[in-house]
Scaffold this active site. Sequence first.
Site, PDB file in Angstrom:
ATOM      1  N   HIS A 157      26.473 -15.242  -0.605  1.00  0.00           N
ATOM      2  CA  HIS A 157      26.259 -14.395   0.714  1.00  0.00           C
ATOM      3  C   HIS A 157      25.823 -15.161   1.710  1.00  0.00           C
ATOM      4  O   HIS A 157      24.957 -16.158   1.509  1.00  0.00           O
ATOM      5  CB  HIS A 157      25.151 -13.179   0.205  1.00  0.00           C
ATOM      6  CG  HIS A 157      25.038 -12.281   1.282  1.00  0.00           C
ATOM      7  ND1 HIS A 157      24.205 -12.523   2.416  1.00  0.00           N
ATOM      8  CD2 HIS A 157      25.851 -11.134   1.654  1.00  0.00           C
ATOM      9  CE1 HIS A 157      24.210 -11.363   3.014  1.00  0.00           C
ATOM     10  NE2 HIS A 157      25.098 -10.674   2.693  1.00  0.00           N
ATOM     11  N   ASP A 184      23.367 -15.078   3.735  1.00  0.00           N
ATOM     12  CA  ASP A 184      21.757 -15.035   4.025  1.00  0.00           C
ATOM     13  C   ASP A 184      21.285 -16.016   2.751  1.00  0.00           C
ATOM     14  O   ASP A 184      20.308 -16.530   2.879  1.00  0.00           O
ATOM     15  CB  ASP A 184      21.252 -13.502   3.876  1.00  0.00           C
ATOM     16  CG  ASP A 184      21.555 -12.835   5.457  1.00  0.00           C
ATOM     17  OD1 ASP A 184      21.799 -13.456   6.249  1.00  0.00           O
ATOM     18  OD2 ASP A 184      21.646 -11.687   5.126  1.00  0.00           O
ATOM     19  N   LYS A 185      21.790 -15.487   1.356  1.00  0.00           N
ATOM     20  CA  LYS A 185      21.336 -16.279   0.281  1.00  0.00           C
ATOM     21  C   LYS A 185      21.664 -17.904   0.459  1.00  0.00           C
ATOM     22  O   LYS A 185      21.043 -18.456   0.061  1.00  0.00           O
ATOM     23  CB  LYS A 185      22.183 -15.429  -0.872  1.00  0.00           C
ATOM     24  CG  LYS A 185      21.376 -14.404  -1.281  1.00  0.00           C
ATOM     25  CD  LYS A 185      19.887 -14.844  -1.910  1.00  0.00           C
ATOM     26  CE  LYS A 185      18.891 -13.995  -1.433  1.00  0.00           C
ATOM     27  NZ  LYS A 185      17.677 -14.611  -1.350  1.00  0.00           N
ATOM     28  N   GLU A 200      13.907 -23.010   8.309  1.00  0.00           N
ATOM     29  CA  GLU A 200      14.641 -21.902   8.587  1.00  0.00           C
ATOM     30  C   GLU A 200      15.987 -22.312   8.757  1.00  0.00           C
ATOM     31  O   GLU A 200      16.397 -23.277   9.562  1.00  0.00           O
ATOM     32  CB  GLU A 200      14.278 -21.103   9.854  1.00  0.00           C
ATOM     33  CG  GLU A 200      12.822 -20.779   9.632  1.00  0.00           C
ATOM     34  CD  GLU A 200      12.218 -19.767   8.853  1.00  0.00           C
ATOM     35  OE1 GLU A 200      13.071 -19.040   8.272  1.00  0.00           O
ATOM     36  OE2 GLU A 200      11.159 -19.501   8.362  1.00  0.00           O
ATOM     37  N   GLU A 249       9.066 -26.751  10.638  1.00  0.00           N
ATOM     38  CA  GLU A 249       7.936 -27.659  10.770  1.00  0.00           C
ATOM     39  C   GLU A 249       7.772 -28.075   9.450  1.00  0.00           C
ATOM     40  O   GLU A 249       8.174 -27.513   8.416  1.00  0.00           O
ATOM     41  CB  GLU A 249       6.725 -26.918  11.162  1.00  0.00           C
ATOM     42  CG  GLU A 249       6.682 -25.949  12.405  1.00  0.00           C
ATOM     43  CD  GLU A 249       7.479 -24.620  12.252  1.00  0.00           C
ATOM     44  OE1 GLU A 249       8.448 -24.339  13.073  1.00  0.00           O
ATOM     45  OE2 GLU A 249       7.070 -23.778  11.344  1.00  0.00           O
ATOM     46  N   LYS A 280      28.462  -8.897  -3.023  1.00  0.00           N
ATOM     47  CA  LYS A 280      27.355  -7.794  -3.370  1.00  0.00           C
ATOM     48  C   LYS A 280      27.318  -6.948  -4.225  1.00  0.00           C
ATOM     49  O   LYS A 280      28.604  -6.253  -4.473  1.00  0.00           O
ATOM     50  CB  LYS A 280      27.171  -7.272  -1.855  1.00  0.00           C
ATOM     51  CG  LYS A 280      27.245  -7.833  -0.606  1.00  0.00           C
ATOM     52  CD  LYS A 280      27.123  -7.326   0.683  1.00  0.00           C
ATOM     53  CE  LYS A 280      25.943  -6.624   0.987  1.00  0.00           C
ATOM     54  NZ  LYS A 280      25.790  -6.083   2.267  1.00  0.00           N
ATOM     55  N   PHE A 337      39.078  -8.644   0.722  1.00  0.00           N
ATOM     56  CA  PHE A 337      38.015  -9.476   1.294  1.00  0.00           C
ATOM     57  C   PHE A 337      38.375 -10.871   0.849  1.00  0.00           C
ATOM     58  O   PHE A 337      37.866 -11.588  -0.360  1.00  0.00           O
ATOM     59  CB  PHE A 337      36.934  -8.950   0.251  1.00  0.00           C
ATOM     60  CG  PHE A 337      35.364  -9.459   0.508  1.00  0.00           C
ATOM     61  CD1 PHE A 337      35.480 -10.351   1.474  1.00  0.00           C
ATOM     62  CD2 PHE A 337      34.225  -9.315  -0.186  1.00  0.00           C
ATOM     63  CE1 PHE A 337      33.958 -10.955   1.790  1.00  0.00           C
ATOM     64  CE2 PHE A 337      33.175  -9.787  -0.019  1.00  0.00           C
ATOM     65  CZ  PHE A 337      32.995 -10.634   1.049  1.00  0.00           C
ATOM     66  N   ASP A 357      30.447 -13.534   8.460  1.00  0.00           N
ATOM     67  CA  ASP A 357      29.290 -13.023   8.806  1.00  0.00           C
ATOM     68  C   ASP A 357      28.110 -14.103   8.806  1.00  0.00           C
ATOM     69  O   ASP A 357      27.955 -14.892   7.952  1.00  0.00           O
ATOM     70  CB  ASP A 357      28.768 -12.071   7.877  1.00  0.00           C
ATOM     71  CG  ASP A 357      27.512 -11.358   8.488  1.00  0.00           C
ATOM     72  OD1 ASP A 357      27.579 -11.282   9.811  1.00  0.00           O
ATOM     73  OD2 ASP A 357      27.183 -10.392   7.718  1.00  0.00           O
ATOM     74  N   ALA A 358      27.664 -14.466   9.953  1.00  0.00           N
ATOM     75  CA  ALA A 358      26.455 -15.463  10.271  1.00  0.00           C
ATOM     76  C   ALA A 358      25.202 -15.214   9.066  1.00  0.00           C
ATOM     77  O   ALA A 358      24.949 -14.125   8.799  1.00  0.00           O
ATOM     78  CB  ALA A 358      25.797 -15.250  11.333  1.00  0.00           C
ATOM     79  N   ARG A 395      16.376 -12.933   5.078  1.00  0.00           N
ATOM     80  CA  ARG A 395      16.704 -11.581   5.565  1.00  0.00           C
ATOM     81  C   ARG A 395      17.077 -10.659   4.409  1.00  0.00           C
ATOM     82  O   ARG A 395      17.471  -9.459   4.456  1.00  0.00           O
ATOM     83  CB  ARG A 395      18.224 -11.609   6.269  1.00  0.00           C
ATOM     84  CG  ARG A 395      17.832 -12.036   7.683  1.00  0.00           C
ATOM     85  CD  ARG A 395      18.874 -11.514   8.609  1.00  0.00           C
ATOM     86  NE  ARG A 395      20.200 -11.998   8.478  1.00  0.00           N
ATOM     87  CZ  ARG A 395      21.199 -12.080   9.268  1.00  0.00           C
ATOM     88  NH1 ARG A 395      21.075 -11.457  10.522  1.00  0.00           N
ATOM     89  NH2 ARG A 395      22.599 -12.590   9.042  1.00  0.00           N
ATOM     90  N   LYS A 396      16.846 -11.201   3.017  1.00  0.00           N
ATOM     91  CA  LYS A 396      17.041 -10.307   2.111  1.00  0.00           C
ATOM     92  C   LYS A 396      15.744 -10.087   0.978  1.00  0.00           C
ATOM     93  O   LYS A 396      15.720 -10.536  -0.113  1.00  0.00           O
ATOM     94  CB  LYS A 396      18.071 -10.952   1.181  1.00  0.00           C
ATOM     95  CG  LYS A 396      19.538 -10.865   1.740  1.00  0.00           C
ATOM     96  CD  LYS A 396      20.033  -9.345   1.958  1.00  0.00           C
ATOM     97  CE  LYS A 396      21.474  -9.143   2.400  1.00  0.00           C
ATOM     98  NZ  LYS A 396      21.080  -9.178   3.967  1.00  0.00           N
ATOM     99  N   LYS A 429       9.469 -22.141   2.439  1.00  0.00           N
ATOM    100  CA  LYS A 429       8.034 -22.132   2.845  1.00  0.00           C
ATOM    101  C   LYS A 429       7.540 -23.141   1.482  1.00  0.00           C
ATOM    102  O   LYS A 429       7.597 -22.661   0.166  1.00  0.00           O
ATOM    103  CB  LYS A 429       7.391 -20.870   2.845  1.00  0.00           C
ATOM    104  CG  LYS A 429       8.041 -20.122   3.950  1.00  0.00           C
ATOM    105  CD  LYS A 429       7.122 -18.406   3.983  1.00  0.00           C
ATOM    106  CE  LYS A 429       7.702 -17.835   5.273  1.00  0.00           C
ATOM    107  NZ  LYS A 429       7.256 -16.669   5.240  1.00  0.00           N
ATOM    108  N   LYS A 439       1.951 -21.530   1.956  1.00  0.00           N
ATOM    109  CA  LYS A 439       2.232 -20.112   2.615  1.00  0.00           C
ATOM    110  C   LYS A 439       1.803 -19.101   1.673  1.00  0.00           C
ATOM    111  O   LYS A 439       2.737 -19.002   0.705  1.00  0.00           O
ATOM    112  CB  LYS A 439       3.405 -20.173   3.206  1.00  0.00           C
ATOM    113  CG  LYS A 439       3.653 -21.003   4.363  1.00  0.00           C
ATOM    114  CD  LYS A 439       3.583 -22.432   4.232  1.00  0.00           C
ATOM    115  CE  LYS A 439       4.051 -23.314   5.360  1.00  0.00           C
ATOM    116  NZ  LYS A 439       4.000 -24.639   5.279  1.00  0.00           N
ATOM    117  N   ASP A 462       2.521 -15.957   1.943  1.00  0.00           N
ATOM    118  CA  ASP A 462       3.780 -15.075   2.096  1.00  0.00           C
ATOM    119  C   ASP A 462       4.348 -15.451   0.490  1.00  0.00           C
ATOM    120  O   ASP A 462       4.892 -14.558  -0.338  1.00  0.00           O
ATOM    121  CB  ASP A 462       4.509 -15.511   2.993  1.00  0.00           C
ATOM    122  CG  ASP A 462       4.261 -14.533   4.278  1.00  0.00           C
ATOM    123  OD1 ASP A 462       3.389 -13.936   4.186  1.00  0.00           O
ATOM    124  OD2 ASP A 462       4.826 -15.107   5.359  1.00  0.00           O
TER     125      ASP A 462
END
Length: 403
Positions: free
Chosen positions: A17, A19-20, A52, A65, A180, A245, A253-254, A259-260, A280, A284, A286
């Site tokens: 995917h 994003d993945k 990123e 960074e 998906k 598909f 798709d960008a 995002r997931k 990260k 961090k 997060d």
Amino acid sequence: MSRSSYLFTSESVSEGHPDKLCDRVSDEIVDLFFKEAAKAGHSASQVRVAAETLATTNRVVIAGEVRTHLTDKQIKSKVKSAARKAIKAIGYEQAGFHWKTAKIDVLLHPQSADIAQGVDETGNKDVGAGDQGIMFGYACRETPELMPAPIYYAHKILENLAKYRKSGEKGCEKLGPDSKSQITVRYENGKPAEVTQIVLSTQHVDEKLTSKDVRKIVEPVIRETLNGLDIAKDCKWWINPTGKFVIGGPDGDAGLTGRKIIVDTYGGSAPHGGGAFSGKDPTKVDRSAAYAARYLAKNVVAAKLADRCTIQLSYAIGVAQPLSIYVDLHGTAKAGVTEEKVEKALAEVMDLSPRGIREHLGLVKPIYGKTAAYGHFGRKAGRDGSFSWEKTDLVAKLKEAIG
């Protein structure tokens, strides 16, 4: 009182995917800088990464960074190489997105000195958090891995399809990397009873395949994966419901890192603090504190102190200890166990400062690439130190602390 009979749905997305794919590239970059530090004999604790990734048609942009001993020229060369290897491993060799021909821009720059002053290790044990934020951990008795059933099985379906696609087994060589899944589970008396809806959209490299053809390929794998969880007789199957598909991945798709986040965690069965994990380094919170919260929640349930457990931790930038520890046992606590007792015990059995978490879980090492797809939780702890937050080695200490 919470409902005992209901439907609940979770989704997952594959390693291909868009994003993945970006999460994978970002996490491979974290691993890269840890490996390079080790090669040069530098302290891995001084490595800082916040990478990123953006991917679109034959283009990848990597920004963020870093702190490293490498020169700017070395960074660009090694990061590009790591990105291409990740894209190749996922399986992208299509005209609109190919590991060999995609243009890769590296726009990494040094970490802010203002941020660094709050998290640098100078011999002082009270090393602060890299940012403010809230993190959640969750565990329940729905699967052997103490994960919610919908997200666990949604992940496993895609993981198995990817395995067979790469090995060329079961006709899955006709499938592409981008896919998906979505699983709806009917609960009775608070426990998973059966699957009532199955959604799967998967890229395929043979343009002639119809939705029915794709179902013939994937249904046996789905049934194999759902072994142990009944499929309702009237279960609705939605396989490639829009039809063809073929164009998939970043060409269709960008994609962006981070995002997931619900796919990465508990599929909506538990709260999320909002911070993404991939790209990260573990200074961090997060990332590292979310891992710690899962670790603690899993140990609470494994210790049979409760059947469900949600934990929240909160931090402030430059402050070492968590500002708060919150526990919700969802009315499933065993006799004599209270949320207040568990909150007190958690602070006793583990140092929840950022450094304490990193040292306890062994997070300062190249273990992150494999976390990027199929969930950060509910995985098997590896000999290389990966998924250390899935261990249940605090059970005895928690029982002793609770009394």
